[in-house]
Design a protein around this motif. Sequence first.
Motif, PDB file in Angstrom:
ATOM      1  N   GLY A 266      55.698  51.124  44.269  1.00 30.08           N
ATOM      2  CA  GLY A 266      56.196  51.725  45.492  1.00 30.08           C
ATOM      3  C   GLY A 266      55.299  51.457  46.680  1.00 30.08           C
ATOM      4  N   THR A 267      55.444  52.306  47.685  1.00 34.53           N
ATOM      5  CA  THR A 267      54.709  52.176  48.934  1.00 34.53           C
ATOM      6  C   THR A 267      53.356  52.863  48.838  1.00 34.53           C
ATOM      7  OG1 THR A 267      56.824  52.227  50.107  1.00 34.53           O
ATOM      8  CG2 THR A 267      54.843  52.641  51.418  1.00 34.53           C
ATOM      9  N   GLY A 268      52.308  52.140  49.189  1.00 31.42           N
ATOM     10  CA  GLY A 268      50.984  52.735  49.226  1.00 31.42           C
ATOM     11  C   GLY A 268      50.036  52.263  48.153  1.00 31.42           C
ATOM     12  N   VAL A 269      50.437  51.299  47.319  1.00 33.04           N
ATOM     13  CA  VAL A 269      49.509  50.851  46.267  1.00 33.04           C
ATOM     14  C   VAL A 269      48.227  50.283  46.858  1.00 33.04           C
ATOM     15  CG1 VAL A 269      51.227  50.464  44.455  1.00 33.04           C
ATOM     16  CG2 VAL A 269      50.642  48.610  45.972  1.00 33.04           C
ATOM     17  N   GLN A 270      48.303  49.702  48.054  1.00 35.72           N
ATOM     18  CA  GLN A 270      47.105  49.134  48.679  1.00 35.72           C
ATOM     19  C   GLN A 270      46.097  50.208  49.076  1.00 35.72           C
ATOM     20  OE1 GLN A 270      50.085  49.376  50.083  1.00 35.72           O
ATOM     21  NE2 GLN A 270      49.806  50.101  52.180  1.00 35.72           N
ATOM     22  N   LEU A 271      46.510  51.472  49.086  1.00 38.22           N
ATOM     23  CA  LEU A 271      45.609  52.580  49.428  1.00 38.22           C
ATOM     24  C   LEU A 271      44.838  53.105  48.215  1.00 38.22           C
ATOM     25  CD1 LEU A 271      48.034  54.530  51.765  1.00 38.22           C
ATOM     26  CD2 LEU A 271      46.145  53.022  52.451  1.00 38.22           C
ATOM     27  N   LEU A 272      45.231  52.689  47.019  1.00 38.63           N
ATOM     28  CA  LEU A 272      44.565  53.148  45.805  1.00 38.63           C
ATOM     29  C   LEU A 272      43.233  52.418  45.648  1.00 38.63           C
ATOM     30  CD1 LEU A 272      47.612  53.188  43.370  1.00 38.63           C
ATOM     31  CD2 LEU A 272      46.729  55.046  44.802  1.00 38.63           C
ATOM     32  N   THR A 273      42.199  53.170  45.247  1.00 40.92           N
ATOM     33  CA  THR A 273      40.872  52.569  45.109  1.00 40.92           C
ATOM     34  C   THR A 273      40.244  52.942  43.770  1.00 40.92           C
ATOM     35  OG1 THR A 273      39.823  54.454  46.197  1.00 40.92           O
ATOM     36  CG2 THR A 273      40.432  52.597  47.599  1.00 40.92           C
ATOM     37  N   SER A 274      39.434  52.034  43.264  1.00 41.28           N
ATOM     38  CA  SER A 274      38.689  52.294  42.034  1.00 41.28           C
ATOM     39  C   SER A 274      37.525  53.234  42.330  1.00 41.28           C
ATOM     40  CB  SER A 274      38.144  50.982  41.451  1.00 41.28           C
ATOM     41  OG  SER A 274      39.205  50.133  41.064  1.00 41.28           O
ATOM     42  N   ALA A 275      37.126  53.970  41.308  1.00 43.33           N
ATOM     43  CA  ALA A 275      36.004  54.897  41.445  1.00 43.33           C
ATOM     44  C   ALA A 275      34.697  54.125  41.577  1.00 43.33           C
ATOM     45  CB  ALA A 275      35.941  55.816  40.230  1.00 43.33           C
ATOM     46  N   THR A 276      33.792  54.689  42.364  1.00 46.54           N
ATOM     47  CA  THR A 276      32.442  54.151  42.481  1.00 46.54           C
ATOM     48  C   THR A 276      31.482  55.336  42.394  1.00 46.54           C
ATOM     49  OG1 THR A 276      32.267  54.383  44.884  1.00 46.54           O
ATOM     50  CG2 THR A 276      33.236  52.323  44.053  1.00 46.54           C
ATOM     51  N   PRO A 277      30.201  55.083  42.111  1.00 43.41           N
ATOM     52  CA  PRO A 277      29.250  56.208  42.075  1.00 43.41           C
ATOM     53  C   PRO A 277      29.195  56.951  43.414  1.00 43.41           C
ATOM     54  CG  PRO A 277      28.287  54.291  41.041  1.00 43.41           C
ATOM     55  CD  PRO A 277      29.583  53.838  41.662  1.00 43.41           C
ATOM     56  N   HIS A 278      29.404  56.233  44.516  1.00 46.34           N
ATOM     57  CA  HIS A 278      29.343  56.860  45.839  1.00 46.34           C
ATOM     58  C   HIS A 278      30.620  57.631  46.177  1.00 46.34           C
ATOM     59  CE1 HIS A 278      28.568  57.601  50.014  1.00 46.34           C
ATOM     60  NE2 HIS A 278      29.531  56.790  50.408  1.00 46.34           N
ATOM     61  N   SER A 279      31.789  57.035  45.889  1.00 47.05           N
ATOM     62  CA  SER A 279      33.054  57.655  46.310  1.00 47.05           C
ATOM     63  C   SER A 279      33.639  58.622  45.293  1.00 47.05           C
ATOM     64  CB  SER A 279      34.099  56.574  46.608  1.00 47.05           C
ATOM     65  OG  SER A 279      34.466  55.905  45.403  1.00 47.05           O
ATOM     66  N   GLY A 280      33.263  58.480  44.029  1.00 51.30           N
ATOM     67  CA  GLY A 280      33.878  59.313  42.999  1.00 51.30           C
ATOM     68  C   GLY A 280      35.289  58.842  42.682  1.00 51.30           C
ATOM     69  N   TRP A 281      36.059  59.714  42.037  1.00 49.27           N
ATOM     70  CA  TRP A 281      37.411  59.364  41.609  1.00 49.27           C
ATOM     71  C   TRP A 281      38.411  59.767  42.673  1.00 49.27           C
ATOM     72  CZ3 TRP A 281      38.894  59.125  35.937  1.00 49.27           C
ATOM     73  CH2 TRP A 281      37.802  58.770  35.150  1.00 49.27           C
ATOM     74  N   GLN A 282      39.333  58.875  42.992  1.00 52.01           N
ATOM     75  CA  GLN A 282      40.433  59.182  43.897  1.00 52.01           C
ATOM     76  C   GLN A 282      41.516  59.892  43.098  1.00 52.01           C
ATOM     77  OE1 GLN A 282      43.032  55.910  45.180  1.00 52.01           O
ATOM     78  NE2 GLN A 282      42.558  56.516  47.288  1.00 52.01           N
ATOM     79  N   ALA A 283      42.128  60.922  43.662  1.00 53.63           N
ATOM     80  CA  ALA A 283      43.187  61.655  42.968  1.00 53.63           C
ATOM     81  C   ALA A 283      44.499  61.517  43.733  1.00 53.63           C
ATOM     82  CB  ALA A 283      42.808  63.128  42.837  1.00 53.63           C
ATOM     83  N   ILE A 284      45.558  61.241  42.990  1.00 53.79           N
ATOM     84  CA  ILE A 284      46.893  61.213  43.588  1.00 53.79           C
ATOM     85  C   ILE A 284      47.701  62.381  43.023  1.00 53.79           C
ATOM     86  CG2 ILE A 284      46.892  58.759  44.124  1.00 53.79           C
ATOM     87  CD1 ILE A 284      48.568  58.254  41.603  1.00 53.79           C
ATOM     88  N   ARG A 285      48.527  62.959  43.887  1.00 57.07           N
ATOM     89  CA  ARG A 285      49.284  64.158  43.498  1.00 57.07           C
ATOM     90  C   ARG A 285      50.763  63.947  43.753  1.00 57.07           C
ATOM     91  NH1 ARG A 285      45.265  68.752  45.996  1.00 57.07           N
ATOM     92  NH2 ARG A 285      43.619  68.439  44.451  1.00 57.07           N
ATOM     93  N   GLY A 286      51.562  64.602  42.902  1.00 56.86           N
ATOM     94  CA  GLY A 286      53.005  64.495  43.045  1.00 56.86           C
ATOM     95  C   GLY A 286      53.724  65.460  42.129  1.00 56.86           C
ATOM     96  N   THR A 287      54.919  65.064  41.722  1.00 51.94           N
ATOM     97  CA  THR A 287      55.752  65.919  40.872  1.00 51.94           C
ATOM     98  C   THR A 287      56.410  65.093  39.778  1.00 51.94           C
ATOM     99  OG1 THR A 287      57.626  65.627  42.382  1.00 51.94           O
ATOM    100  CG2 THR A 287      56.276  67.592  42.702  1.00 51.94           C
ATOM    101  N   ASN A 288      56.683  65.762  38.669  1.00 54.49           N
ATOM    102  CA  ASN A 288      57.422  65.139  37.564  1.00 54.49           C
ATOM    103  C   ASN A 288      58.898  65.087  37.915  1.00 54.49           C
ATOM    104  OD1 ASN A 288      55.611  64.436  35.474  1.00 54.49           O
ATOM    105  ND2 ASN A 288      55.376  66.584  34.913  1.00 54.49           N
ATOM    106  N   PRO A 289      59.631  64.173  37.271  1.00 57.86           N
ATOM    107  CA  PRO A 289      61.081  64.157  37.466  1.00 57.86           C
ATOM    108  C   PRO A 289      61.700  65.388  36.831  1.00 57.86           C
ATOM    109  CG  PRO A 289      60.482  62.647  35.722  1.00 57.86           C
ATOM    110  CD  PRO A 289      59.194  63.164  36.313  1.00 57.86           C
ATOM    111  N   LEU A 290      62.831  65.797  37.336  1.00 57.32           N
ATOM    112  CA  LEU A 290      63.542  66.920  36.712  1.00 57.32           C
ATOM    113  C   LEU A 290      64.050  66.446  35.350  1.00 57.32           C
ATOM    114  CD1 LEU A 290      65.545  68.235  39.774  1.00 57.32           C
ATOM    115  CD2 LEU A 290      63.531  69.252  38.703  1.00 57.32           C
TER     116      LEU A 290
END
Length: 110
Positions: A85-109
């Motif tokens: 989908g839209t926004g995959v280029q915004l996803l980043t791998s974890a680094t010791p400096h940045s930590g883990w990126q978290a994405i949030r959403g919802t499950n399908p009904l």
Amino acid sequence: MTEPHTPDSHVADVELQIDQVTTVNPAEATATVRCTAGPVRRGARFDRIHDSAETIDLKLTQILTYGRSVDELDPVHTALVTLRGTGVQLLTSATPHSGWQAIRGTNPLP
């Protein structure tokens, strides 16, 4: 984008923390993730990145654990997932400096 939900709705908030991400193309990425809120089911829609104003619209299309495709990922477990989908280029791998990126959403009904 996913529809906003109210406290009375039957959708569950889900969250994945991204350890390592590989962009396959501008609309698809694979990532090693840990489930921190869920379980997260195949078909889940992610519309926000924690601590970011950026918007995304990603659908979870595949979950692989130990080389096997599964329908859901329980909290504290890790998996290799495919997001489209839209926004995959915004996803980043974890680094010791940045930590883990978290994405949030919802499950399908169901």
